[in-house]
Structures are given as C-alpha cells and as structure tokens.
Enzyme design. Structure first.
Site, short mmCIF file in Angstrom:
data_model
loop_
_atom_site.label_atom_id
_atom_site.label_comp_id
_atom_site.label_asym_id
_atom_site.label_seq_id
_atom_site.Cartn_x
_atom_site.Cartn_y
_atom_site.Cartn_z
N ASP A 11 -5.65 -31.20 26.06
CA ASP A 11 -6.68 -30.23 26.38
C ASP A 11 -7.45 -30.00 25.06
OD1 ASP A 11 -7.93 -27.98 27.77
OD2 ASP A 11 -6.71 -26.71 26.47
N ASP A 13 -9.87 -26.84 24.03
CA ASP A 13 -9.89 -25.45 23.54
C ASP A 13 -8.48 -24.86 23.56
OD1 ASP A 13 -10.51 -22.84 22.93
OD2 ASP A 13 -11.05 -22.35 24.98
P1 B16 Z 1 -18.05 -24.78 28.99
P2 B16 Z 1 -10.52 -26.36 27.77
C1 B16 Z 1 -12.36 -24.58 28.60
O1 B16 Z 1 -11.95 -25.59 27.70
C2 B16 Z 1 -12.26 -23.22 27.92
O2 B16 Z 1 -10.89 -22.92 27.64
C3 B16 Z 1 -12.82 -22.14 28.82
O3 B16 Z 1 -12.75 -20.89 28.19
C4 B16 Z 1 -14.28 -22.50 29.18
O4 B16 Z 1 -14.83 -21.54 30.05
C5 B16 Z 1 -14.29 -23.89 29.83
O5 B16 Z 1 -13.73 -24.84 28.93
C6 B16 Z 1 -15.72 -24.33 30.19
O6 B16 Z 1 -16.45 -24.49 29.01
O7 B16 Z 1 -18.75 -23.52 29.33
O8 B16 Z 1 -18.29 -25.25 27.57
O9 B16 Z 1 -18.31 -25.89 30.00
O10 B16 Z 1 -9.46 -25.37 27.42
O11 B16 Z 1 -10.36 -26.91 29.20
O12 B16 Z 1 -10.67 -27.44 26.75
MG MG Z 2 -7.44 -24.89 26.75
#
Ligand code: B16
Ligand code: MG
Length: 217
Positions: A11, A13
């Site tokens: 993953d 984030d």
């Molecule tokens: P975006 P991951 C996720 O990343 C984040 O944890 C989450 O907080 C966010 O809303 C989501 O990506 C969408 O991100 O707005 O940049 O498309 O943890 O799956 O790497």
């Molecule tokens: Mg994550």
C-alpha cells in the site's frame, strides 16, 4: 496456512510514506472553507478510504448536490497536489528502504496497490519508479478497498496467484481487502486498527521478514 510467497504488494499512504498528514491538511482547508469542523481524529477514519467516500465522511450528512461534491473533491485534490510537490526520497517511512532492498535481493516481485489517484506522482517524487513491477492506483478498479479487486488486479498484472502474495497495509479496509483476496495480510499500526491481519507490526521498521517468510514451504 502454508504459502509459497512470490510477491509483496505495498500500500502507499501509511506504508511507504505518510501522506495522511497531507490528506489531512487538504481536507482541513476545504472543510474550514465550508465551515465544517474536521479534526485529526476525524482524519483517521479516512485512512485507505477512496476520495469519494472520504468526502462523504467529511460532509457527515450535510446536503450537497452531485455537481457540488465533484467541485469539492477537485478543490481538495488541488490542495493535496500542491502539498505532495514537496515529497522527496527523504520522506520514505523508516524501514521501507531496507525492506525493499532485502525483498529485491531475495528475488521477490514487488508491486504497489494504492487507492490514491495521485499514487504515481508520489512514487515519482520518492524516486521509487524502478522498484515496482506494477503500480495499481485509484484509476485501476471500480470497487475500492475493502473489496479485494485492487489486490486481485495487481496480482494478475504481475502474474502471481493471490495465495502467493503478501500485502503490507496500514488501513483496516486494506487488510480486509487483502484477506478477501486470499493474500497474506501484514498489518502496519495498532492492533485496534489492523489486528485482523496475519501479522501485525507497529511500524514498517518493526517488520520481521524472517517471521513472515517462516511461512514459506
Ligand atoms: P486520492 P492508500 C489512500 O491511499 C489514502 O490512504 C486515503 O486517505 C485517500 O483518500 C485515498 O488514497 C485516495 O487518494 O484522493 O489521492 O485519490 O493508503 O490506498 O495508498
Ligand atoms: Mg494506506
């Protein structure tokens, strides 16, 4: 269950880098402009959750039209994109570089599976583009985590059966998705959040690869 691990899916984030803080700042700015209260604690609920679902959580039942919601998401994304321009390789979470090196040296395939539509930009800024055989992001599948779709899609792209994949995840929804995909789930964070994973470590620096690979046949 005994597995023969061939690939590790990361993953982004909360696992590779901490973009949660940037998501928080961007949502906070938007919420403040809309007069909606939004705290760091509220932001925890957004971990691993898609942009659309995150907006619903921020709005907490407040009424907006579909068109207004789209504009709100665009605005938040604009704020987020400004913030991630500052990301450099120094922003890798502790332990990640070592782990990647060890896995590569031992011949495992590595892939990225993030819910974020900005994943490729973040990976570029971290200078990790060459590391992953495939990068699945927020554009890859329709059904977001906890559905297994993103992980199954990623495994298919790298040609490895789901049961031979392990996943590093910091979000409950992500751990659920990995388990639903019949992959080995490694949860990063507190047990209250990722306790249902096969292995749980507080941070990426605590990951014990030998323990995980002990599952190898
Ligand atoms: P975006 P991951 C996720 O990343 C984040 O944890 C989450 O907080 C966010 O809303 C989501 O990506 C969408 O991100 O707005 O940049 O498309 O943890 O799956 O790497
Ligand atoms: Mg994550």
């Amino acid at each position: 269950m005994k597995r023969s691990l061939k690939a590790f899916i990361f993953d982004l984030d909360g696992v590779i880098t901490d973009t949660a803080e940037f998501h928080y700042q961007a949502w906070k700015r938007l919420a403040a402009e809309e007069g909606i209260p939004f705290t760091r604690k509220d932001n925890e609920e957004l971990r691993g959750v898609s942009r659309e679902r995150s907006l619903e959580l921020v709005l907490a039942g407040r009424e907006y039209t579909a068109e207004e919601k789209k504009l709100l998401m665009d605005r938040k994304n604009q704020y987020y994109k400004e913030l991630i321009t500052t990301i450099t390789p120094d922003d890798l979470l502790p332990g990640v570089a070592d782990l990647i090196k060890k896995l590569k040296e031992n011949g495992y395939k590595l892939a990225l599976a993030s819910a974020s539509k900005n994943a490729k930009t973040v990976i570029k800024n971290l200078e990790l583009e060459e590391v992953f055989e495939y990068i699945a992001d927020g554009y890859s599948v329709q059904n977001s985590k906890p559905a297994p779709d993103l992980f199954l899609f990623t495994a298919n792209k790298i040609g490895v059966s789901p049961e031979n994949c392990a996943v590093f995840e910091d979000a409950r929804s992500g751990v659920e998705a990995a388990l639903a995909a019949n992959m080995l789930a490694v949860g990063i964070g507190p047990a209250e959040r990722v306790g249902i994973a096969d292995y749980v470590y507080e941070t990426m620096a605590d990951v014990d690869l030998d323990e995980i690979l002990g599952e190898r046949e």
